[in-house]
Design an enzyme around this catalytic site. Sequence first.
Site, PDB file in Angstrom:
ATOM      1  N   ASN A  37       0.825  -1.215   0.000  1.00 15.32           N
ATOM      2  CA  ASN A  37       0.000   0.000   0.000  1.00 15.32           C
ATOM      3  C   ASN A  37       0.856   1.260   0.000  1.00 15.32           C
ATOM      4  OD1 ASN A  37       0.898   0.385   2.608  1.00 15.32           O
ATOM      5  ND2 ASN A  37      -1.128   0.339   3.559  1.00 15.32           N
ATOM      6  N   SER A 129       7.833 -10.794  14.574  1.00 13.91           N
ATOM      7  CA  SER A 129       8.725  -9.833  15.234  1.00 13.91           C
ATOM      8  C   SER A 129       9.137 -10.369  16.596  1.00 13.91           C
ATOM      9  CB  SER A 129       7.974  -8.518  15.429  1.00 13.91           C
ATOM     10  OG  SER A 129       8.600  -7.736  16.408  1.00 13.91           O
ATOM     11  N   TYR A 154       1.821  -2.971  18.618  1.00 17.08           N
ATOM     12  CA  TYR A 154       2.467  -3.579  17.456  1.00 17.08           C
ATOM     13  C   TYR A 154       2.813  -5.052  17.739  1.00 17.08           C
ATOM     14  CZ  TYR A 154       6.430  -5.004  14.576  1.00 17.08           C
ATOM     15  OH  TYR A 154       7.282  -5.726  13.775  1.00 17.08           O
ATOM     16  N   LYS A 158       1.329  -8.821  16.091  1.00 17.38           N
ATOM     17  CA  LYS A 158       2.118  -9.947  15.581  1.00 17.38           C
ATOM     18  C   LYS A 158       1.802 -11.231  16.367  1.00 17.38           C
ATOM     19  CE  LYS A 158       4.632  -7.844  12.394  1.00 17.38           C
ATOM     20  NZ  LYS A 158       4.587  -8.186  10.972  1.00 17.38           N
TER      21      LYS A 158
HETATM   22  O1  LIG Z   1      -0.942  -2.178   5.948  1.00 14.08           O
HETATM   23  C1  LIG Z   1       0.178  -2.106   5.411  1.00 14.08           C
HETATM   24  C2  LIG Z   1       1.316  -1.640   6.118  1.00 14.08           C
HETATM   25  C3  LIG Z   1       2.520  -1.582   5.455  1.00 14.08           C
HETATM   26  N1  LIG Z   1       2.631  -1.968   4.162  1.00 14.08           N
HETATM   27  C4  LIG Z   1       3.930  -1.972   3.484  1.00 14.08           C
HETATM   28  O2  LIG Z   1       4.699  -2.982   4.111  1.00 14.08           O
HETATM   29  C5  LIG Z   1       6.081  -2.694   3.928  1.00 14.08           C
HETATM   30  C6  LIG Z   1       6.795  -2.905   5.258  1.00 14.08           C
HETATM   31  O3  LIG Z   1       8.146  -2.654   5.057  1.00 14.08           O
HETATM   32  P1  LIG Z   1       8.993  -1.616   5.929  1.00 14.08           P
HETATM   33  O4  LIG Z   1       8.092  -0.573   6.475  1.00 14.08           O
HETATM   34  O5  LIG Z   1      10.188  -1.200   5.129  1.00 14.08           O
HETATM   35  O6  LIG Z   1       9.411  -2.499   7.146  1.00 14.08           O
HETATM   36  P2  LIG Z   1      10.514  -3.674   7.241  1.00 14.08           P
HETATM   37  O7  LIG Z   1      11.698  -3.192   8.010  1.00 14.08           O
HETATM   38  O8  LIG Z   1      10.742  -4.288   5.927  1.00 14.08           O
HETATM   39  O9  LIG Z   1       9.653  -4.646   8.182  1.00 14.08           O
HETATM   40  C7  LIG Z   1       9.896  -6.032   8.244  1.00 14.08           C
HETATM   41  O10 LIG Z   1      10.324  -6.402   9.537  1.00 14.08           O
HETATM   42  C8  LIG Z   1       9.378  -6.107  10.571  1.00 14.08           C
HETATM   43  C9  LIG Z   1      10.027  -6.594  11.868  1.00 14.08           C
HETATM   44  O11 LIG Z   1      11.121  -5.796  12.159  1.00 14.08           O
HETATM   45  C10 LIG Z   1       8.076  -6.843  10.329  1.00 14.08           C
HETATM   46  O12 LIG Z   1       7.123  -6.380  11.266  1.00 14.08           O
HETATM   47  C11 LIG Z   1       7.543  -6.513   8.953  1.00 14.08           C
HETATM   48  O13 LIG Z   1       6.410  -7.334   8.705  1.00 14.08           O
HETATM   49  C12 LIG Z   1       8.608  -6.760   7.898  1.00 14.08           C
HETATM   50  O14 LIG Z   1       8.165  -6.295   6.618  1.00 14.08           O
HETATM   51  C13 LIG Z   1       6.171  -1.247   3.411  1.00 14.08           C
HETATM   52  O15 LIG Z   1       6.504  -1.266   2.051  1.00 14.08           O
HETATM   53  C14 LIG Z   1       4.756  -0.697   3.601  1.00 14.08           C
HETATM   54  O16 LIG Z   1       4.438   0.275   2.616  1.00 14.08           O
HETATM   55  C15 LIG Z   1       1.523  -2.447   3.465  1.00 14.08           C
HETATM   56  O17 LIG Z   1       1.615  -2.810   2.297  1.00 14.08           O
HETATM   57  N2  LIG Z   1       0.326  -2.493   4.119  1.00 14.08           N
END
Ligand SMILES: O=c1ccn([C@@H]2O[C@H](COP(=O)(O)OP(=O)(O)O[C@H]3O[C@H](CO)[C@@H](O)[C@H](O)[C@H]3O)[C@@H](O)[C@H]2O)c(=O)[nH]1
Length: 229
Positions: A37, A129, A154, A158
């Site tokens: 998103n 997480s 948060y 999870k």
């Molecule tokens: O409802 C939502 C919320 C977020 N996003 C997308 O999800 C991605 C999450 O990535 P990011 O925000 O860069 O986080 P990360 O560091 O990659 O998070 C990772 O590592 C986290 C633990 O540290 C976990 O909670 C996450 O699920 C996992 O993606 C992003 O592109 C957001 O735009 C969605 O598509 N829908």
Amino acid sequence: MSLRDGCILVTGGAGYVGSHALVELLEAGYSVVVLDNLSNSTFGSVTRVQEMTGKSIPTYNCDLCDKKGVEDIFSKHKISGVIHFASLKAVGMSVEIPLIYYRQNLIGTINLLDVMKEHGVYNLIFSSSATVYGDPKYLPYDEKHPTGGCTNPYGRTKHFIECILRDLYATDKVCPLSNYAVFVPQQTFVFTAKTPCHYLDSGSLLSIITDLCIVDSMSSAPAINNPSN
Ligand SMILES: O=c1ccn([C@@H]2O[C@H](COP(=O)(O)OP(=O)(O)O[C@H]3O[C@H](CO)[C@@H](O)[C@H](O)[C@H]3O)[C@@H](O)[C@H]2O)c(=O)[nH]1
């Protein structure tokens, strides 16, 4: 349908960890589709992955709370498995706006699981997480550490999702998982060496990955298709 006969849907694939997972998946020969998103990313990361790998990636700006949007993606693509990274993930903000966290992370995941079931897709790796462990009973955490007792919304999202996935796994009348399903709760430290591809190749049908070191795992790329690693 074998996993390699279809595409792997990577939710949150434009994000930090998700975009690294795309590289690993593509290099291991999987086809991927990205749903994101863009609340914390842009598709620029996916464009860079396409440039690096020379492979094209269908991308969808879609919110998991938009169930119809998710259904459309499953109708357009033959999805054989899902890696679910999409998540709001800021501990502090989750305390300030808990309802938004519960809606995005919980309802979004339930929609995803519903649509997966409607389409007969039961291969899932969930990105969890270390917050699910709550206050440590001992350190360092390992897979045997009890979960729950989370200290913020948060972490609770999870933890609740892990509970939902366990329930789905246990009640295979509701969610017909194959007998050879591998359920891997709280693979906290294993993930450093074992990439998503490892789990896919090992036939995991419902795996929970708690905490991620996937970016580090880029340096152990040869481990991808070697289950003994
Ligand atoms: O409802 C939502 C919320 C977020 N996003 C997308 O999800 C991605 C999450 O990535 P990011 O925000 O860069 O986080 P990360 O560091 O990659 O998070 C990772 O590592 C986290 C633990 O540290 C976990 O909670 C996450 O699920 C996992 O993606 C992003 O592109 C957001 O735009 C969605 O598509 N829908």
